[in-house]
Write an enzyme that holds these catalytic residues in place. Structure first.
Site, PDB file in Angstrom:
ATOM      1  N   TYR A  35      -1.235  36.326  66.510  1.00 35.67           N
ATOM      2  CA  TYR A  35      -1.291  37.622  67.191  1.00 35.67           C
ATOM      3  C   TYR A  35       0.100  38.059  67.598  1.00 35.67           C
ATOM      4  O   TYR A  35       1.056  37.286  67.578  1.00 35.67           O
ATOM      5  CB  TYR A  35      -2.209  37.544  68.412  1.00 35.67           C
ATOM      6  CG  TYR A  35      -1.595  36.870  69.614  1.00 35.67           C
ATOM      7  CD1 TYR A  35      -1.126  37.617  70.687  1.00 35.67           C
ATOM      8  CD2 TYR A  35      -1.474  35.479  69.678  1.00 35.67           C
ATOM      9  CE1 TYR A  35      -0.550  37.001  71.791  1.00 35.67           C
ATOM     10  CE2 TYR A  35      -0.910  34.857  70.769  1.00 35.67           C
ATOM     11  CZ  TYR A  35      -0.447  35.619  71.837  1.00 35.67           C
ATOM     12  OH  TYR A  35       0.130  35.013  72.920  1.00 35.67           O
ATOM     13  N   ARG A  54       7.929  38.431  63.228  1.00 36.65           N
ATOM     14  CA  ARG A  54       7.422  37.180  63.806  1.00 36.65           C
ATOM     15  C   ARG A  54       5.962  36.956  63.437  1.00 36.65           C
ATOM     16  O   ARG A  54       5.535  35.824  63.193  1.00 36.65           O
ATOM     17  CB  ARG A  54       7.606  37.180  65.325  1.00 36.65           C
ATOM     18  CG  ARG A  54       7.252  35.844  65.970  1.00 36.65           C
ATOM     19  CD  ARG A  54       7.596  35.810  67.440  1.00 36.65           C
ATOM     20  NE  ARG A  54       6.856  36.806  68.203  1.00 36.65           N
ATOM     21  CZ  ARG A  54       7.010  36.995  69.513  1.00 36.65           C
ATOM     22  NH1 ARG A  54       7.910  36.281  70.187  1.00 36.65           N
ATOM     23  NH2 ARG A  54       6.311  37.915  70.143  1.00 36.65           N
ATOM     24  N   ARG A 103     -19.380  28.299  59.175  1.00 33.69           N
ATOM     25  CA  ARG A 103     -18.494  27.419  59.931  1.00 33.69           C
ATOM     26  C   ARG A 103     -18.198  26.131  59.175  1.00 33.69           C
ATOM     27  O   ARG A 103     -19.103  25.355  58.847  1.00 33.69           O
ATOM     28  CB  ARG A 103     -19.105  27.091  61.293  1.00 33.69           C
ATOM     29  CG  ARG A 103     -18.128  26.398  62.237  1.00 33.69           C
ATOM     30  CD  ARG A 103     -18.770  26.125  63.590  1.00 33.69           C
ATOM     31  NE  ARG A 103     -17.787  25.649  64.548  1.00 33.69           N
ATOM     32  CZ  ARG A 103     -17.344  24.394  64.618  1.00 33.69           C
ATOM     33  NH1 ARG A 103     -17.818  23.486  63.780  1.00 33.69           N
ATOM     34  NH2 ARG A 103     -16.446  24.040  65.520  1.00 33.69           N
ATOM     35  N   LYS A 149       2.913  31.847  67.068  1.00 32.50           N
ATOM     36  CA  LYS A 149       2.191  32.650  68.068  1.00 32.50           C
ATOM     37  C   LYS A 149       0.712  32.669  67.683  1.00 32.50           C
ATOM     38  O   LYS A 149       0.177  33.658  67.170  1.00 32.50           O
ATOM     39  CB  LYS A 149       2.771  34.059  68.154  1.00 32.50           C
ATOM     40  CG  LYS A 149       2.414  34.793  69.454  1.00 32.50           C
ATOM     41  CD  LYS A 149       3.247  36.060  69.592  1.00 32.50           C
ATOM     42  CE  LYS A 149       2.860  36.865  70.824  1.00 32.50           C
ATOM     43  NZ  LYS A 149       3.240  36.191  72.091  1.00 32.50           N
ATOM     44  N   GLU A 181       9.352  26.536  78.727  1.00 30.30           N
ATOM     45  CA  GLU A 181       9.209  27.983  78.912  1.00 30.30           C
ATOM     46  C   GLU A 181       8.137  28.243  79.949  1.00 30.30           C
ATOM     47  O   GLU A 181       7.660  27.321  80.603  1.00 30.30           O
ATOM     48  CB  GLU A 181       8.881  28.663  77.584  1.00 30.30           C
ATOM     49  CG  GLU A 181       7.634  28.135  76.888  1.00 30.30           C
ATOM     50  CD  GLU A 181       7.424  28.731  75.503  1.00 30.30           C
ATOM     51  OE1 GLU A 181       7.987  29.806  75.216  1.00 30.30           O
ATOM     52  OE2 GLU A 181       6.687  28.124  74.712  1.00 30.30           O
ATOM     53  N   LEU A 205       8.142  29.422  72.014  1.00 31.67           N
ATOM     54  CA  LEU A 205       8.020  30.648  71.232  1.00 31.67           C
ATOM     55  C   LEU A 205       9.311  31.440  71.406  1.00 31.67           C
ATOM     56  O   LEU A 205       9.711  31.733  72.545  1.00 31.67           O
ATOM     57  CB  LEU A 205       6.827  31.477  71.707  1.00 31.67           C
ATOM     58  CG  LEU A 205       6.611  32.782  70.934  1.00 31.67           C
ATOM     59  CD1 LEU A 205       6.143  32.506  69.518  1.00 31.67           C
ATOM     60  CD2 LEU A 205       5.633  33.683  71.656  1.00 31.67           C
TER      61      LEU A 205
END
Length: 286
Positions: A35, A54, A103, A149, A181, A205
């Site tokens: 995302y 990114r 699944r 991400k 971070e 990140l």
């Protein structure tokens, strides 16, 4: 909901009430996706192409094919902005998953990713940026590939919730006594007018605003050193600040019960905030 009326999907632009995915959706069941969150100021995307760069890097890292090219996706996101007549401060949320299939842990044989992007009004955090915020410390228990991400954000969510419950704005994560971070931000320490932050390794990140701070420091002649620092060094810092798409450059004036410097935003942080403000001043939108 405050989401704007139109949403971009892999099928094109739809009304938000038309967007639905099956229960067997790999983002929902496995966190199998990536995302981005992009800022808009006065209806203008801020550093959109950097965010899309990114996104494609994150997708490649998990062998996920984004259903549009970079250029086509940027054009569709601009169309999304225009159709929603966005003129205020807002954010774009963009998510790509491996799709909807029965699944099974292994990748499906067919490449049929899901994508959706929506715009939601969000005011600037002007008060926090002006006066600074409080942070707490918590152990970094995330997986090894924080540079992706991905949708796997449960440790981040738990850390942020701990911060909220303890009356703080952010949780500063650490591994073996080394600051990595924040739960949703990059962390910077200022000592003797020099900015320090964790190197852009797999452990963090590499935030878009983080990369811009590096550029601002070069422009302003502020030394910028990508070197990890310890939890114990926080108490000796002259200044601390965090960066993120939604929080821009925000001073941290207290960590746990310890004041940072004199407990007020410092000169280096203010100079970088001014550079950010100049760089993100949007042009009028069509």
């Amino acid at each position: 909901m405050t989401v704007k009326a139109y949403v971009l999907t892999e099928r094109g632009l739809l009304r938000s009430e038309q967007v639905a995915y099956p229960m067997e959706e790999r983002g929902l069941q496995f966190g199998d996706g990536v995302y981005e969150v992009v800022r808009l100021y006065s209806g203008t995307y801020i550093w959109l192409h950097e965010h899309l760069d990114r996104l494609y890097r994150s997708a490649a890292a998990i062998r996920l094919v984004v259903p549009f090219s970079h250029e086509e996706l940027a054009e569709r996101l601009e169309q999304l902005r225009r159709m929603n007549d966005v003129r205020e401060d807002a954010i774009l949320y963009l998510q790509v998953t491996r799709g909807s299939f029965p699944r099974s842990h292994a990748f499906p044989a067919e490449n049929r990713p899901n994508l959706y992007a929506y715009i939601q009004p969000m005011a600037r955090k002007t008060e926090e940026m002006a006066r600074g915020v409080r942070a707490i410390l918590t152990k970094d228990v995330r997986w090894e590939y924080c540079c992706i991400k991905s949708l796997n954000l449960l440790p981040n969510v738990l850390a942020k919730q701990e911060a909220v419950e303890r009356g703080a704005f952010e949780a500063i994560l650490h591994r073996d006594g080394v600051v990595t971070e924040g739960s949703s931000s990059n962390i910077f320490l200022v000592k003797h007018k020099t900015v320090y932050t964790h190197p852009a390794t797999e452990r963090i990140l590499n935030g878009i605003v983080r990369t811009k701070v590096k550029e601002f420091c070069a422009e302003l002649g502020i030394p910028f050193i990508e070197k990890a620092f310890s939890v114990s060094s926080l108490a000796e810092a002259d200044e601390l600040f965090l960066t993120s798409t939604t929080s821009a450059i925000t001073p941290i004036v207290q960590v746990e019960e310890t004041l940072i410097g004199n407990g007020e935003p410092g000169d280096v942080t203010k100079a970088l905030q001014a550079a950010y403000q100049k760089a993100t001043k949007p042009l009028p939108t069509a």
